[in-house]
Design a protein around this motif. Structure first.
Motif, PDB file in Angstrom:
ATOM      1  N   LEU A   1      -5.832   4.577 -12.099  1.00 48.31           N
ATOM      2  CA  LEU A   1      -5.660   3.131 -11.955  1.00 48.31           C
ATOM      3  C   LEU A   1      -6.631   2.584 -10.913  1.00 48.31           C
ATOM      4  CD1 LEU A   1      -1.759   2.698 -11.927  1.00 48.31           C
ATOM      5  CD2 LEU A   1      -3.337   2.229 -13.814  1.00 48.31           C
ATOM      6  N   THR A   2      -7.272   1.483 -11.251  1.00 50.78           N
ATOM      7  CA  THR A   2      -8.170   0.828 -10.301  1.00 50.78           C
ATOM      8  C   THR A   2      -7.350   0.028  -9.298  1.00 50.78           C
ATOM      9  OG1 THR A   2      -8.356  -1.180 -11.626  1.00 50.78           O
ATOM     10  CG2 THR A   2      -9.911   0.621 -12.118  1.00 50.78           C
ATOM     11  N   LEU A   3      -7.998  -0.439  -8.252  1.00 51.27           N
ATOM     12  CA  LEU A   3      -7.294  -1.252  -7.267  1.00 51.27           C
ATOM     13  C   LEU A   3      -6.779  -2.538  -7.908  1.00 51.27           C
ATOM     14  CD1 LEU A   3      -6.436  -1.241  -4.328  1.00 51.27           C
ATOM     15  CD2 LEU A   3      -8.547  -2.460  -3.758  1.00 51.27           C
ATOM     16  N   ALA A   4      -7.535  -3.092  -8.849  1.00 56.59           N
ATOM     17  CA  ALA A   4      -7.093  -4.302  -9.559  1.00 56.59           C
ATOM     18  C   ALA A   4      -5.824  -4.020 -10.359  1.00 56.59           C
ATOM     19  CB  ALA A   4      -8.204  -4.801 -10.474  1.00 56.59           C
ATOM     20  N   GLN A   5      -5.764  -2.853 -10.986  1.00 57.64           N
ATOM     21  CA  GLN A   5      -4.570  -2.488 -11.753  1.00 57.64           C
ATOM     22  C   GLN A   5      -3.374  -2.218 -10.842  1.00 57.64           C
ATOM     23  OE1 GLN A   5      -6.616   0.721 -13.799  1.00 57.64           O
ATOM     24  NE2 GLN A   5      -6.489  -0.370 -15.772  1.00 57.64           N
ATOM     25  N   TRP A   6      -3.629  -1.597  -9.716  1.00 51.80           N
ATOM     26  CA  TRP A   6      -2.549  -1.410  -8.746  1.00 51.80           C
ATOM     27  C   TRP A   6      -2.049  -2.751  -8.229  1.00 51.80           C
ATOM     28  CZ3 TRP A   6       0.379   2.563  -8.252  1.00 51.80           C
ATOM     29  CH2 TRP A   6      -0.092   3.863  -8.413  1.00 51.80           C
TER      30      TRP A   6
ATOM     31  N   GLU B   1      -6.136  -8.073  -5.502  1.00 49.40           N
ATOM     32  CA  GLU B   1      -7.042  -6.967  -5.213  1.00 49.40           C
ATOM     33  C   GLU B   1      -7.696  -7.157  -3.855  1.00 49.40           C
ATOM     34  OE1 GLU B   1     -10.961  -4.719  -7.172  1.00 49.40           O
ATOM     35  OE2 GLU B   1     -10.123  -6.520  -8.113  1.00 49.40           O
ATOM     36  N   ARG B   2      -8.047  -8.394  -3.532  1.00 54.49           N
ATOM     37  CA  ARG B   2      -8.681  -8.670  -2.241  1.00 54.49           C
ATOM     38  C   ARG B   2      -7.743  -8.344  -1.082  1.00 54.49           C
ATOM     39  NH1 ARG B   2     -11.620 -14.385  -1.293  1.00 54.49           N
ATOM     40  NH2 ARG B   2     -12.950 -13.414  -2.874  1.00 54.49           N
TER      41      ARG B   2
ATOM     42  N   THR C   1       0.836  -1.211   0.000  1.00 55.80           N
ATOM     43  CA  THR C   1       0.000   0.000   0.000  1.00 55.80           C
ATOM     44  C   THR C   1       0.870   1.259   0.000  1.00 55.80           C
ATOM     45  OG1 THR C   1      -0.212  -0.297   2.403  1.00 55.80           O
ATOM     46  CG2 THR C   1      -2.062  -1.015   1.030  1.00 55.80           C
ATOM     47  N   LEU C   2       2.078   1.166   0.573  1.00 57.34           N
ATOM     48  CA  LEU C   2       3.001   2.292   0.537  1.00 57.34           C
ATOM     49  C   LEU C   2       3.417   2.594  -0.906  1.00 57.34           C
ATOM     50  CD1 LEU C   2       4.665   4.388   2.074  1.00 57.34           C
ATOM     51  CD2 LEU C   2       6.467   2.662   2.339  1.00 57.34           C
TER      52      LEU C   2
ATOM     53  N   PHE D   1      -6.782   1.886   7.502  1.00 58.66           N
ATOM     54  CA  PHE D   1      -7.424   3.197   7.412  1.00 58.66           C
ATOM     55  C   PHE D   1      -8.922   3.171   7.701  1.00 58.66           C
ATOM     56  CE2 PHE D   1      -3.835   3.192   4.405  1.00 58.66           C
ATOM     57  CZ  PHE D   1      -3.068   4.185   4.981  1.00 58.66           C
ATOM     58  N   ASN D   2      -9.475   1.986   7.851  1.00 62.97           N
ATOM     59  CA  ASN D   2     -10.922   1.861   8.032  1.00 62.97           C
ATOM     60  C   ASN D   2     -11.670   2.555   6.894  1.00 62.97           C
ATOM     61  OD1 ASN D   2     -13.155   0.865   9.435  1.00 62.97           O
ATOM     62  ND2 ASN D   2     -13.450   2.796  10.534  1.00 62.97           N
ATOM     63  N   GLN D   3     -11.109   2.467   5.681  1.00 61.83           N
ATOM     64  CA  GLN D   3     -11.674   3.081   4.492  1.00 61.83           C
ATOM     65  C   GLN D   3     -11.478   2.158   3.297  1.00 61.83           C
ATOM     66  OE1 GLN D   3      -9.378   6.798   4.333  1.00 61.83           O
ATOM     67  NE2 GLN D   3     -11.283   7.934   4.553  1.00 61.83           N
ATOM     68  N   SER D   4     -12.310   2.345   2.309  1.00 60.09           N
ATOM     69  CA  SER D   4     -12.071   1.673   1.036  1.00 60.09           C
ATOM     70  C   SER D   4     -10.918   2.363   0.319  1.00 60.09           C
ATOM     71  CB  SER D   4     -13.322   1.743   0.153  1.00 60.09           C
ATOM     72  OG  SER D   4     -13.559   3.082  -0.262  1.00 60.09           O
TER      73      SER D   4
END
Length: 267
Positions: free
Chosen positions: A170-175, A183-184, A155-156, A194-197
């Motif tokens: 970029l989507t999360l899948a692309q990242w 992605e999961r 995530t960093l 972060f308690n966030q999406s």
């Protein structure tokens, strides 16, 4: 001269002030001061960790840190802030708990006056101003802008990518393909830390990055587009929800603070 040395040679004073400048990426690791400290942002972006909490300190806030409280800070961009150091041996008894405070216009003027007063001889007027300062800290609304910088290496990597190119879509899948995780897994990491999406965290990061752009002559519309918002209206709405102000009013607040600090040094 570092803050604690400054304090050591001025034990007779009630109040000291120091302007601190940090280059982008600078980490001021865990340390503490024998006096209370107030961090008052002037420019840039600062994230502080204190009392097991990590908060971003925007320009319409200040961070109060009681004496002896370990804390550390990291500069997202080139950052400058003013620090007030308050002698706990003075006649004014300050709060015992750290607090991130929303700064009203009166609160801001009081802090600016004390920054100027720190260069003068201590007197009864200084003591009275410090009593008002403590009252303002107690009365101020809590204003915590949650942390943004992740600890997990994957995530960093996304964080660093967005710092360089905040408008990237970029989507999360692309990242996930770029950082070597599913992605999961990434979704779970953002929820845990972060308690966030991911999308909510990305918007939060873009909003905080916009604070630095508001110190330039860049228009509100261009700031919104440069950060990946669909429109300036979408940016303004999201900004107001997080920072309790419009970008225009926030910009005015920040510029007035810079001007007042410059004038205080010239007098």
């Amino acid at each position: 001269m570092d803050a604690n040395t400054l304090i050591d040679i001025n034990q007779q004073k009630q109040l000291l002030a120091k302007t601190i400048s940090m280059p982008a990426g600078y980490l001021d690791d865990y340390h503490q001061h024998p006096w209370h400290q107030i961090i008052f942002p002037v420019s840039g972006l600062l994230q502080s960790e204190i009392d097991k909490r990590r908060v971003v300190v925007p320009h319409n806030a200040l961070l109060y840190i009681p004496a002896g409280t370990p804390h550390k800070s990291v500069a997202f961009t080139h950052t400058e802030f003013s620090s007030l150091y308050l002698n706990p041996a003075s006649k004014v008894t300050f709060c015992h708990a750290p607090k991130s405070c929303l700064v009203t216009p009166f609160f801001k003027e009081l802090v600016l006056l004390l920054l100027k007063q720190a260069d003068a001889h201590d007197n009864k007027a200084t003591e009275n101003l410090l009593r008002v300062l403590n009252d303002q800290i107690i009365a101020a609304a809590n204003y915590d802008i949650p942390l943004l910088k992740p600890k997990d290496r994957r995530t960093l990597a996304i964080f660093e990518g967005l710092i360089d190119q905040p408008a990237t879509r970029l989507t999360l899948a692309q990242w996930a393909l770029q950082v070597g995780a599913s992605e999961r897994t990434l979704s779970r990491l953002f929820a845990k830390e972060f308690n966030q999406s991911f999308r909510a965290w990305r918007q939060h990061l873009r909003l905080v990055l916009s604070l630095e752009l508001l110190s330039t002559n860049c228009s509100i519309q261009n700031i919104a587009l440069n950060l990946g918002f669909a429109s300036d209206a979408a940016y303004i709405s999201a900004f107001k929800a997080l920072f309790l102000n419009t970008p225009h009013k926030y910009r005015q607040f920040m510029l007035q603070t810079k001007t007042a600090r410059s004038l205080s040094y010239c007098q």
